[in-house]
Design a protein around this motif. Structure first.
Motif, mmCIF file in Angstrom:
data_model
loop_
_atom_site.group_PDB
_atom_site.id
_atom_site.type_symbol
_atom_site.label_atom_id
_atom_site.label_comp_id
_atom_site.label_asym_id
_atom_site.label_seq_id
_atom_site.Cartn_x
_atom_site.Cartn_y
_atom_site.Cartn_z
ATOM 1 N N TYR A 528 0.839 -1.194 0.000
ATOM 2 C CA TYR A 528 0.000 0.000 0.000
ATOM 3 C C TYR A 528 0.878 1.248 0.000
ATOM 4 O O TYR A 528 2.043 1.209 0.403
ATOM 5 C CB TYR A 528 -0.926 0.026 1.221
ATOM 6 N N SER A 529 0.310 2.337 -0.476
ATOM 7 C CA SER A 529 0.994 3.624 -0.411
ATOM 8 C C SER A 529 0.654 4.284 0.911
ATOM 9 O O SER A 529 -0.518 4.424 1.266
ATOM 10 C CB SER A 529 0.542 4.529 -1.570
ATOM 11 N N ARG A 530 1.657 4.684 1.628
ATOM 12 C CA ARG A 530 1.449 5.285 2.934
ATOM 13 C C ARG A 530 0.864 6.682 2.806
ATOM 14 O O ARG A 530 1.171 7.429 1.872
ATOM 15 C CB ARG A 530 2.785 5.360 3.679
ATOM 16 N N ARG A 531 -0.007 7.003 3.719
ATOM 17 C CA ARG A 531 -0.565 8.346 3.797
ATOM 18 C C ARG A 531 -0.136 8.974 5.114
ATOM 19 O O ARG A 531 0.496 8.331 5.951
ATOM 20 C CB ARG A 531 -2.088 8.290 3.690
ATOM 21 N N LYS A 532 -0.518 10.228 5.311
ATOM 22 C CA LYS A 532 -0.074 10.921 6.518
ATOM 23 C C LYS A 532 -0.596 10.247 7.773
ATOM 24 O O LYS A 532 0.099 10.127 8.777
ATOM 25 C CB LYS A 532 -0.521 12.385 6.474
ATOM 26 N N CYS A 533 -1.827 9.767 7.699
ATOM 27 C CA CYS A 533 -2.387 9.051 8.843
ATOM 28 C C CYS A 533 -3.170 7.848 8.331
ATOM 29 O O CYS A 533 -4.116 8.003 7.564
ATOM 30 C CB CYS A 533 -3.297 9.965 9.654
ATOM 31 N N ASP A 534 -2.766 6.661 8.745
ATOM 32 C CA ASP A 534 -3.435 5.430 8.321
ATOM 33 C C ASP A 534 -4.191 4.835 9.495
ATOM 34 O O ASP A 534 -3.596 4.450 10.510
ATOM 35 C CB ASP A 534 -2.408 4.417 7.796
ATOM 36 N N ALA A 535 -5.509 4.746 9.336
ATOM 37 C CA ALA A 535 -6.356 4.185 10.380
ATOM 38 C C ALA A 535 -6.636 2.716 10.106
ATOM 39 O O ALA A 535 -6.465 2.225 8.981
ATOM 40 C CB ALA A 535 -7.674 4.965 10.463
ATOM 41 N N TYR A 536 -7.102 2.010 11.126
ATOM 42 C CA TYR A 536 -7.376 0.582 11.014
ATOM 43 C C TYR A 536 -8.408 0.292 9.931
ATOM 44 O O TYR A 536 -8.310 -0.711 9.205
ATOM 45 C CB TYR A 536 -7.859 0.041 12.360
ATOM 46 N N GLU A 537 -9.392 1.160 9.765
ATOM 47 C CA GLU A 537 -10.462 0.924 8.791
ATOM 48 C C GLU A 537 -9.921 0.750 7.373
ATOM 49 O O GLU A 537 -10.516 0.040 6.563
ATOM 50 C CB GLU A 537 -11.470 2.088 8.818
ATOM 51 N N ARG A 538 -8.799 1.375 7.093
ATOM 52 C CA ARG A 538 -8.222 1.256 5.751
ATOM 53 C C ARG A 538 -7.800 -0.181 5.447
ATOM 54 O O ARG A 538 -7.834 -0.623 4.309
ATOM 55 C CB ARG A 538 -7.003 2.182 5.625
ATOM 56 N N PHE A 539 -7.414 -0.935 6.479
ATOM 57 C CA PHE A 539 -6.877 -2.278 6.283
ATOM 58 C C PHE A 539 -7.838 -3.387 6.717
ATOM 59 O O PHE A 539 -7.481 -4.564 6.708
ATOM 60 C CB PHE A 539 -5.566 -2.434 7.064
ATOM 61 N N GLU A 540 -9.041 -3.020 7.093
ATOM 62 C CA GLU A 540 -9.975 -3.984 7.669
ATOM 63 C C GLU A 540 -10.264 -5.148 6.714
ATOM 64 O O GLU A 540 -10.457 -6.283 7.146
ATOM 65 C CB GLU A 540 -11.282 -3.275 8.041
ATOM 66 N N ALA A 541 -10.277 -4.872 5.396
ATOM 67 C CA ALA A 541 -10.583 -5.916 4.415
ATOM 68 C C ALA A 541 -9.536 -7.028 4.401
ATOM 69 O O ALA A 541 -9.783 -8.118 3.870
ATOM 70 C CB ALA A 541 -10.700 -5.310 3.018
ATOM 71 N N LEU A 542 -8.368 -6.784 4.991
ATOM 72 C CA LEU A 542 -7.316 -7.797 5.008
ATOM 73 C C LEU A 542 -7.694 -9.023 5.831
ATOM 74 O O LEU A 542 -7.057 -10.068 5.708
ATOM 75 C CB LEU A 542 -6.009 -7.208 5.551
ATOM 76 N N SER A 555 5.950 3.084 -1.537
ATOM 77 C CA SER A 555 5.505 4.220 -2.338
ATOM 78 C C SER A 555 6.730 5.001 -2.766
ATOM 79 O O SER A 555 7.794 4.925 -2.149
ATOM 80 C CB SER A 555 4.542 5.106 -1.552
ATOM 81 N N ASN A 556 6.586 5.722 -3.852
ATOM 82 C CA ASN A 556 7.709 6.505 -4.362
ATOM 83 C C ASN A 556 7.995 7.731 -3.501
ATOM 84 O O ASN A 556 9.119 8.165 -3.353
ATOM 85 C CB ASN A 556 7.414 6.950 -5.800
ATOM 86 N N VAL A 557 6.939 8.310 -2.947
ATOM 87 C CA VAL A 557 7.095 9.521 -2.134
ATOM 88 C C VAL A 557 6.484 9.277 -0.763
ATOM 89 O O VAL A 557 5.334 8.873 -0.643
ATOM 90 C CB VAL A 557 6.408 10.727 -2.792
ATOM 91 N N LEU A 558 7.262 9.498 0.286
ATOM 92 C CA LEU A 558 6.763 9.320 1.645
ATOM 93 C C LEU A 558 6.261 10.643 2.198
ATOM 94 O O LEU A 558 6.828 11.701 1.930
ATOM 95 C CB LEU A 558 7.877 8.782 2.546
ATOM 96 N N ALA A 559 5.192 10.550 2.981
ATOM 97 C CA ALA A 559 4.709 11.764 3.650
ATOM 98 C C ALA A 559 5.773 12.222 4.651
ATOM 99 O O ALA A 559 6.555 11.430 5.166
ATOM 100 C CB ALA A 559 3.389 11.478 4.359
ATOM 101 N N LEU A 564 0.625 5.738 11.985
ATOM 102 C CA LEU A 564 -0.146 4.505 11.915
ATOM 103 C C LEU A 564 -0.896 4.404 13.234
ATOM 104 O O LEU A 564 -0.281 4.349 14.298
ATOM 105 C CB LEU A 564 0.783 3.301 11.741
ATOM 106 N N ASN A 565 -2.210 4.423 13.154
ATOM 107 C CA ASN A 565 -2.993 4.366 14.388
ATOM 108 C C ASN A 565 -2.567 3.179 15.250
ATOM 109 O O ASN A 565 -2.277 2.093 14.736
ATOM 110 C CB ASN A 565 -4.487 4.264 14.075
#
Length: 613
Positions: A528-542, A555-559, A564-565
């Motif tokens: 996955y591409s990292r974002r400034k804030c990653d919450a659990y809901e983003r990964f729940e489907a795993l 990701s090519n560019v990091l925030a 990570l919550n």
């Protein structure tokens, strides 16, 4: 590196690692000590060998036969489960061996070896029987599907090239053509009668077309006494190459298959004659293969030339002579790509009459990334279709949704993949979990491949050396391109990235944003591409991907500051017991890992760099 069959199926290398581990002394001894049924292990191996025999045929037939594709996917999924179970057994076997060798407390050894015997077997044996049952069912279906041992079509027979070219359909190659012609006319300074000019480039970039332009150039009129064009392709057949050249340089033909008679005849025919020979699409970098032809051609007159086109840099190093440089053919500019696309798509229609189509078409061309083959293919799909909706449909679709009858790019790129040695196929497919234009470090990829069990062990090299060789081979075959700069990085062409995504299917998944469509219970590799804030809901489907092996931030560019919550890892790990790779790189707020990280028996790669831990 152990020699592997070129063109072997994706699963072949996977199963080879599995077989090696299954046959290890630690596993066999552990089965005996734990009183696990050795017959199950034997049946598992026999069934997999029975299935393995038809994998080449299945790999090709799945392209057009959905039933075969489903069979292959089920087989791969079951093989993953079998490998996970064997890894648990291997881990326990290694643990038992270590405890014994270190002569630890007898109670601990006895506890592991005796007290938990029945409960351990009750957990392992049903899983083993379930997997064996699935494999035996798949083995029966192999015959129903008509899969044949040693099957698999030889695509090279369908892709014979000739010296003919329609120059009016070629754009952007004038400078390249004149550069090659200058090399043909120049004295390489080696003192040899002949010199070799290798043309290297990725599949579809136009190597054959460039060689055709040079071969037919009027600037070479009278420079050579005889010319010959030979399409070599995957199978480097010295007899066929010799016969093809002989038929081109002498009016008499021979039906003989006596290599000695043919080569003596060719040598005599070339004495005192200055020749130009094109060997198109050479794959073999075996010097003995090359020398078997070169020894005959050396009889030509001074100034004779050989042009070799290839996707592999190692071939160029094998065949080059004197100071003649390797010619690296680069992709076309967007402008030249557009001219080629427009000629095919608009036929004889003036593009200015359809400004809307021209606007969409130029966006389509950008997808071609300078590959003439892609431009011609996409242009052919839109040929004389004047409805903008049709063009938008192509613009917004993935080329891998096109059938073989619609798109020549699929057979062309698939041929590159099909002819990869089986040990390289899983490594290539793994690139699909990285974003396009990602800049790879060789060392990083090798470590990941190693932990994913993609590397075949040898007696003379450690696994990192094997992986380094695999990486270099992909570079040599033009699947990766080296970037300039102080820190060496590599990048994969977009179309090859699409190919990696296509062949990896539902087993690899990359998440952009919050979109989890396509994630399934068969998914094993996730990034996955990292974002400034990653919450659990983003990964729940795993949670549905219980056999997941890779959780990778890429990701090519990091925030600037990634968060990570705190509930993400504790909530995910209980469902992902098969993780081998866990990367939490650069999450600066991460201060600790949950205790249950120690229960992940398969975990081999843990990246906590640039965190607060």
């Amino acid at each position: 590196m152990a020699e592997a069959l070129v063109g072997g199926a994706f699963l072949s290398a996977f199963l080879q690692v599995f077989f090696d581990r299954m046959a290890s002394r630690e596993v066999l001894d552990f089965f005996r000590r734990r009183k696990l049924n050795p017959e199950s292990l034997r049946k598992l191996r026999t069934t997999l060998l029975y299935i393995n025999a038809v994998l080449n045929d299945a790999e090709e037939k799945q392209i057009k036969n959905p039933a075969v594709k489903k069979w292959v996917n089920e087989l791969q999924d079951t093989a993953y489960q079998a490998q996970d179970l064997l890894d648990v057994i291997t881990t326990d076997a290694s643990r038992y061996k270590l405890e014994t060798e270190l002569e630890m407390c007898k109670s601990k050894v006895r506890s592991f070896n005796l007290t938990s015997l029945s409960s351990y077997n009750r957990r392992i044996e049903p899983k083993l029987e379930e997997i064996l049952g699935r494999l035996e069912s798949l083995a029966k279906e192999r015959d129903i599907l008509g899969l044949k041992e040693g099957g698999g079509e030889k695509p090279s027979r369908k892709w014979q090239t000739t010296s003919l070219v329609e120059e009016s359909s070629v754009y952007g190659r004038d400078d390249d053509k004149f550069s090659i012609i200058k090399l043909l006319q120049a004295n390489d300074g080696s003192g040899d009668n002949i010199s070799v000019i290798p043309i290297v480039g990725m599949g579809g970039v136009g190597k054959t077309t460039l060689a055709q332009l040079v071969y037919n150039s009027e600037l070479l009129m009278g420079l050579f006494d005889v010319k010959a064009w030979v399409c070599v392709s995957q199978e480097y057949d010295v007899l066929r190459i010799t016969k093809s050249i002989l038929q081109a340089v002498t009016p008499s033909t021979s039906d003989s298959d006596n290599l000695d008679l043919l080569q003596v005849g060719l040598k005599n025919s070339l004495i005192g004659r200055k020749f130009l020979i094109v060997l198109d699409d050479v794959w073999s970098d075996n010097y003995a293969d090359w020398e078997a032809i070169l020894i005959v051609l050396k009889s030509g007159a001074y100034g004779s030339r050989i042009i070799v086109t290839t996707r592999r840099r190692s071939v160029a190093l094998t065949v080059r002579t004197g100071t003649v440089p390797t010619f690296h053919l680069m992709p076309l500019s967007d402008e030249d790509c557009w001219l080629l696309f427009a000629k095919v798509a608009f036929a004889n229609i003036d593009t200015q009459e359809y400004p809307e189509l021209e606007l969409i078409g130029k966006k389509v061309v950008k997808k071609c990334n300078g590959l003439p083959l892609a431009a011609k293919t996409l242009g052919g799909l839109l040929r004389v279709k004047l409805d903008p909706k049709e063009w938008v449909k192509i613009l917004e679709s993935n080329i891998w949704n096109f059938s073989d009858s619609e798109s020549g790019i699929l057979p062309a790129l698939r041929m590159s993949y099909y002819y990869l040695p089986s040990y390289l196929k899983p490594c290539f497919a793994y690139f699909s979990i990285f974003p396009k234009n990602f800049k790879f470090k060789k060392e990083q990829l090798v470590l990941l491949w190693m932990e994913e069990d993609f590397l075949l062990s040898t007696k003379t090299e450690n696994l990192e050396e094997v992986g380094s060789g695999y990486f270099d081979e992909l570079v040599s075959r033009s699947f990766l391109q080296q970037l300039g700069g102080r820190n060496i990085r590599y990048v994969m062409h977009d179309l090859l990235h699409d190919l990696a995504k296509y062949v990896s299917g539902e087993f690899c998944f990359r998440m952009e944003g919050n979109n989890s469509d396509g994630l399934s219970e068969k998914t094993r590799y996730f990034s996955y591409s990292r974002r400034k804030c990653d919450a659990y809901e983003r990964f729940e489907a795993l949670h549905k991907a219980k056999g997941l092996r890779t959780f990778l931030q890429s990701s090519n560019v990091l925030a600037a500051h990634g968060y990570l919550n705190n509930n993400v890892i504790p909530n995910l790990l209980p469902a992902l017991r098969s993780l081998r790779v866990l990367s939490l790189f650069s999450y600066c707020n991460l201060t600790e890992l949950p205790d249950m990280i120690s229960t992940l028996k398969h975990l081999r790669y843990l990246d906590l760099s640039h965190t607060a831990i």
